[in-house]
Design a protein around this motif. Sequence first.
Motif, PDB file in Angstrom:
ATOM      1  N   LYS A  83       0.666  -1.130   0.070  1.00 19.76           N
ATOM      2  CA  LYS A  83      -0.204   0.001  -0.071  1.00 19.76           C
ATOM      3  C   LYS A  83       0.790   1.283  -0.180  1.00 19.76           C
ATOM      4  O   LYS A  83       2.194   1.365   0.510  1.00 19.76           O
ATOM      5  CB  LYS A  83      -0.838  -0.063   1.417  1.00 19.76           C
ATOM      6  CG  LYS A  83      -1.927  -0.965   1.227  1.00 19.76           C
ATOM      7  CD  LYS A  83      -2.647  -1.244   2.874  1.00 19.76           C
ATOM      8  CE  LYS A  83      -3.634  -2.287   2.703  1.00 19.76           C
ATOM      9  NZ  LYS A  83      -4.172  -2.304   4.073  1.00 19.76           N
ATOM     10  N   PRO A  84       0.244   2.491  -0.574  1.00 22.18           N
ATOM     11  CA  PRO A  84       1.238   3.800  -0.772  1.00 22.18           C
ATOM     12  C   PRO A  84       1.635   3.846   0.742  1.00 22.18           C
ATOM     13  O   PRO A  84       2.604   4.575   1.061  1.00 22.18           O
ATOM     14  CB  PRO A  84       0.115   4.479  -1.333  1.00 22.18           C
ATOM     15  CG  PRO A  84      -0.846   3.893  -2.180  1.00 22.18           C
ATOM     16  CD  PRO A  84      -0.941   2.289  -1.371  1.00 22.18           C
ATOM     17  N   LYS A  85       0.622   3.748   1.750  1.00 22.58           N
ATOM     18  CA  LYS A  85       0.839   4.196   3.175  1.00 22.58           C
ATOM     19  C   LYS A  85       2.115   3.610   3.548  1.00 22.58           C
ATOM     20  O   LYS A  85       2.908   4.136   4.185  1.00 22.58           O
ATOM     21  CB  LYS A  85      -0.372   3.848   3.923  1.00 22.58           C
ATOM     22  CG  LYS A  85      -0.343   4.028   5.396  1.00 22.58           C
ATOM     23  CD  LYS A  85      -1.212   3.640   6.089  1.00 22.58           C
ATOM     24  CE  LYS A  85      -1.184   3.834   7.791  1.00 22.58           C
ATOM     25  NZ  LYS A  85      -2.507   3.367   8.412  1.00 22.58           N
ATOM     26  N   GLN A  86       2.209   2.271   3.428  1.00 24.46           N
ATOM     27  CA  GLN A  86       3.469   1.417   4.069  1.00 24.46           C
ATOM     28  C   GLN A  86       4.739   1.884   3.069  1.00 24.46           C
ATOM     29  O   GLN A  86       5.660   2.041   3.537  1.00 24.46           O
ATOM     30  CB  GLN A  86       3.156  -0.162   3.925  1.00 24.46           C
ATOM     31  CG  GLN A  86       2.138  -0.479   4.902  1.00 24.46           C
ATOM     32  CD  GLN A  86       1.842  -1.954   4.717  1.00 24.46           C
ATOM     33  OE1 GLN A  86       1.923  -2.434   3.604  1.00 24.46           O
ATOM     34  NE2 GLN A  86       1.552  -2.649   5.447  1.00 24.46           N
ATOM     35  N   PRO A 114       6.031   0.606   9.966  1.00 27.48           N
ATOM     36  CA  PRO A 114       7.428   0.719   9.725  1.00 27.48           C
ATOM     37  C   PRO A 114       7.806   2.090  10.145  1.00 27.48           C
ATOM     38  O   PRO A 114       8.624   2.449  10.938  1.00 27.48           O
ATOM     39  CB  PRO A 114       7.794   0.422   8.379  1.00 27.48           C
ATOM     40  CG  PRO A 114       6.594  -0.357   7.962  1.00 27.48           C
ATOM     41  CD  PRO A 114       5.392   0.082   8.793  1.00 27.48           C
ATOM     42  N   ALA A 115       6.690   3.231  10.000  1.00 27.33           N
ATOM     43  CA  ALA A 115       6.997   4.525  10.634  1.00 27.33           C
ATOM     44  C   ALA A 115       7.107   4.921  11.748  1.00 27.33           C
ATOM     45  O   ALA A 115       7.921   5.494  12.466  1.00 27.33           O
ATOM     46  CB  ALA A 115       6.024   5.395   9.778  1.00 27.33           C
ATOM     47  N   ALA A 116       6.201   4.102  12.434  1.00 32.53           N
ATOM     48  CA  ALA A 116       6.168   4.157  13.995  1.00 32.53           C
ATOM     49  C   ALA A 116       7.314   3.501  14.532  1.00 32.53           C
ATOM     50  O   ALA A 116       7.776   4.322  15.509  1.00 32.53           O
ATOM     51  CB  ALA A 116       4.715   3.552  14.367  1.00 32.53           C
ATOM     52  N   LEU A 117       7.514   2.321  14.336  1.00 31.60           N
ATOM     53  CA  LEU A 117       8.654   1.703  14.647  1.00 31.60           C
ATOM     54  C   LEU A 117       9.980   2.606  14.432  1.00 31.60           C
ATOM     55  O   LEU A 117      11.013   2.806  15.298  1.00 31.60           O
ATOM     56  CB  LEU A 117       9.124   0.156  14.229  1.00 31.60           C
ATOM     57  CG  LEU A 117      10.350  -0.485  14.753  1.00 31.60           C
ATOM     58  CD1 LEU A 117      10.185  -0.753  16.267  1.00 31.60           C
ATOM     59  CD2 LEU A 117      10.279  -1.859  13.927  1.00 31.60           C
ATOM     60  N   ALA A 134       6.210   4.721   4.410  1.00 24.79           N
ATOM     61  CA  ALA A 134       6.552   4.494   5.837  1.00 24.79           C
ATOM     62  C   ALA A 134       8.001   3.741   5.955  1.00 24.79           C
ATOM     63  O   ALA A 134       8.651   4.069   6.805  1.00 24.79           O
ATOM     64  CB  ALA A 134       5.667   3.798   6.578  1.00 24.79           C
ATOM     65  N   ILE A 135       8.435   3.093   4.754  1.00 26.61           N
ATOM     66  CA  ILE A 135       9.679   2.437   4.897  1.00 26.61           C
ATOM     67  C   ILE A 135      11.079   2.995   5.044  1.00 26.61           C
ATOM     68  O   ILE A 135      11.699   2.590   5.573  1.00 26.61           O
ATOM     69  CB  ILE A 135       9.542   1.400   3.557  1.00 26.61           C
ATOM     70  CG1 ILE A 135       8.573   0.330   3.669  1.00 26.61           C
ATOM     71  CG2 ILE A 135      11.258   0.904   3.300  1.00 26.61           C
ATOM     72  CD1 ILE A 135       8.624  -0.834   2.825  1.00 26.61           C
ATOM     73  N   PRO A 136      11.180   4.304   4.273  1.00 26.00           N
ATOM     74  CA  PRO A 136      12.192   5.082   4.542  1.00 26.00           C
ATOM     75  C   PRO A 136      12.685   5.526   6.052  1.00 26.00           C
ATOM     76  O   PRO A 136      13.706   5.476   6.355  1.00 26.00           O
ATOM     77  CB  PRO A 136      12.133   6.474   3.783  1.00 26.00           C
ATOM     78  CG  PRO A 136      11.226   5.932   2.646  1.00 26.00           C
ATOM     79  CD  PRO A 136      10.292   4.947   3.371  1.00 26.00           C
ATOM     80  N   VAL A 137      11.502   5.738   6.607  1.00 30.95           N
ATOM     81  CA  VAL A 137      11.639   6.083   8.268  1.00 30.95           C
ATOM     82  C   VAL A 137      12.524   4.791   9.024  1.00 30.95           C
ATOM     83  O   VAL A 137      13.405   5.250   9.722  1.00 30.95           O
ATOM     84  CB  VAL A 137      10.158   6.350   8.776  1.00 30.95           C
ATOM     85  CG1 VAL A 137      10.458   6.612  10.407  1.00 30.95           C
ATOM     86  CG2 VAL A 137       9.654   7.353   8.229  1.00 30.95           C
ATOM     87  N   ALA A 194      12.481  13.238   9.931  1.00 31.86           N
ATOM     88  CA  ALA A 194      11.977  14.253   8.611  1.00 31.86           C
ATOM     89  C   ALA A 194      11.110  13.295   8.020  1.00 31.86           C
ATOM     90  O   ALA A 194      10.256  13.684   7.461  1.00 31.86           O
ATOM     91  CB  ALA A 194      13.296  14.847   7.791  1.00 31.86           C
ATOM     92  N   ALA A 195      11.435  12.190   7.709  1.00 30.18           N
ATOM     93  CA  ALA A 195      10.697  11.345   6.548  1.00 30.18           C
ATOM     94  C   ALA A 195       9.424  10.940   7.546  1.00 30.18           C
ATOM     95  O   ALA A 195       8.347  10.891   6.926  1.00 30.18           O
ATOM     96  CB  ALA A 195      11.443  10.136   6.286  1.00 30.18           C
TER      97      ALA A 195
END
Length: 122
Positions: free
Chosen positions: A2-5, A83-86, A8-11, A65-66
């Motif tokens: 999904k676009p949401k995930q 992934p973004a939260a972690l 979030a991966i770069p974070v 920043a990401a």
Amino acid sequence: MKPKQRRAIPVLLLSCLAIACLVVWGRQGNALDDRTSAACRWLAVPWSIYATAYGVALSAVAAIAAYVWDARYRAPGELPAWPAALGVVLAVPLLVLGAGAVWLTYDEAADVAGKVGHNFCM
């Protein structure tokens, strides 16, 4: 994916990069201590230790920043992807550790600056 995930991966990747830089920074510091002891003289702090210390801090800043960039595209009230939260949970303490690594690197360099090349073994 999904676009949401995908956003979030770069974070998480940047947080993992900060962890890797922190591990390399610690190992390089230990290797410098070993080389200094083996040579029985003071050695200057190499540029690679500075690079990895700054790598920790800058990767953590980039991860945060990401995360902020990812937050701009979330709907109001929508929770971030895992992934973004972690990644941001890891990035905040890594930012503090990165600042400490930079400070310790400059502190050691200042301590050794006047002693480079002098023997300390009897």
